[in-house]
Design an enzyme around this catalytic site. Structure first.
Site, PDB file in Angstrom:
ATOM      1  N   LYS A  54       0.840  -1.211   0.000  1.00  0.00           N
ATOM      2  CA  LYS A  54       0.000   0.000   0.000  1.00  0.00           C
ATOM      3  C   LYS A  54       0.869   1.253   0.000  1.00  0.00           C
ATOM      4  O   LYS A  54       0.624   2.200  -0.744  1.00  0.00           O
ATOM      5  CB  LYS A  54      -0.942  -0.016   1.221  1.00  0.00           C
ATOM      6  N   GLN A  98      -4.580  -1.204   9.555  1.00  0.00           N
ATOM      7  CA  GLN A  98      -4.575  -2.557   8.986  1.00  0.00           C
ATOM      8  C   GLN A  98      -5.214  -3.548   9.964  1.00  0.00           C
ATOM      9  O   GLN A  98      -4.888  -3.561  11.153  1.00  0.00           O
ATOM     10  CB  GLN A  98      -3.128  -2.977   8.646  1.00  0.00           C
ATOM     11  N   ASP A 121     -11.011   3.254   4.285  1.00  0.00           N
ATOM     12  CA  ASP A 121     -11.472   1.858   4.255  1.00  0.00           C
ATOM     13  C   ASP A 121     -13.001   1.772   4.179  1.00  0.00           C
ATOM     14  O   ASP A 121     -13.551   0.704   3.905  1.00  0.00           O
ATOM     15  CB  ASP A 121     -11.029   1.127   5.530  1.00  0.00           C
TER      16      ASP A 121
END
Ligand code: GUN
Length: 300
Positions: A54, A98, A121
């Protein structure tokens, strides 16, 4: 024997990244330098790889990245303090924590602490609720990427019957909401469903997101079905380790009309949509810029 078309996630992700790069440049031209904070708690090897990818992709796209690697025994309070700091930081437009988090941390509490406008997200309840109402909100990256692949492969999805295998908050549920928004008839099946195989055999589109290696074979599919394989499972075979999806790729080749490979299918799309969401988040935080460029819409 007819052979399924390969849905090239790498090529599609590269196209998304090109689009995002143009928008990054437009933001930089008006003095906004898009920034993404990526937070990793602990040293789960798979999470470390995902986070590294990422951060690398962000740099390639012209997005500034801020990496925060915290020890596995970091307290929930310390993590919340970091998130508050990132929420207040004008250089950070997107925040990604994460998952999974270590067991002593309440995942929901952490996800709710992220500013919904920086929630790249799409996991904050404000964005989850907005998605289910069909509002234009930050949307989870993997389902958003799957929708792009489906639209590129099938065009208009109206009236198609889609079966989603799996009901996770990260993929299954938001995937179902997006398919519904695209006018599909949607069935979600999961570990307690009866007759999963028979339900799948009625589908025009199958989304496999269960995390069970090669579970879906040709006997699960209607001839001509389009298959999106979200699974990334590491298996040992012939003394070697390799990645496989939730779909038995070789088995379904002759039955499906199109399928995503693993790797090279959904994976690159998830990262590409993280970049897209970061730019969208930056635009949301500067409404004047967004209104000056009406083409900058949150993707449906
Ligand atoms: N872990 C597995 N998939 C994801 C994802 O899409 N976002 C985050 N934050 N963590 C994950």
């Amino acid at each position: 024997m007819s052979c399924a078309t390969l849905i090239d996630g790498k090529a599609c992700a590269a196209a998304v990244i090109r689009e995002v790069s143009v928008e990054v440049k437009a933001l930089k031209d008006v003095g906004i330098d898009p920034g993404l904070a990526v937070v990793l708690v602990g040293s789960d090897p798979a999470s470390q790889v995902y986070v590294r990818n990422k951060v690398l992709r962000a740099e390639e796209t012209g997005i500034h990245s801020f990496e925060h690697k915290l020890a596995a025994d970091t307290s929930q309070t310390a993590l919340l303090t970091l998130i508050e700091r990132l929420n207040a930081d004008p250089q950070v437009h997107g925040i990604l924590v994460q998952l999974p988090l270590p067991g002593h941390i309440d995942e929901n509490c952490i996800l709710q602490a992220v500013d919904p406008l920086k929630d790249v997200d799409g996991f904050h309840s404000e964005n989850v609720g907005g998605l289910s109402q069909g509002r234009n909100v930050l949307t989870p990256c993997t389902p958003a990427g799957c929708m792009r692949l489906l639209k590129e492969t099938c065009g208009d999805l109206s009236g198609q019957h889609a079966v989603v295998i799996g009901r996770s908050n990260i993929v299954g549920k938001p995937m179902a909401a997006l398919l519904l928004q695209a006018n599909c008839s949607v069935t979600v099946v999961h570990s307690r469903s009866h007759n999963i195989r028979e339900l799948c055999r009625q589908a025009d589109i199958v989304i496999a997101a269960v995390g069970r290696p090669q579970m879906v074979d040709a006997s699960w599919l209607k001839p001509g079905a389009v298959v999106i394989d979200v699974g990334i499972n590491r298996i040992e075979q012939d003394g070697k380790s390799r990645l496989v999806g939730d779909v038995d790729f070789d088995s379904v080749q002759a039955t499906a009309s199109a399928i995503t490979p693993v790797p090279g299918g959904v994976g690159p799309m998830t990262i590409a949509y993280l970049m897209k969401n970061t730019v969208t988040a930056a635009q949301l935080q500067y409404p004047a810029v967004r209104h000056a460029k009406p083409s900058m819409e949150i993707p449906a």
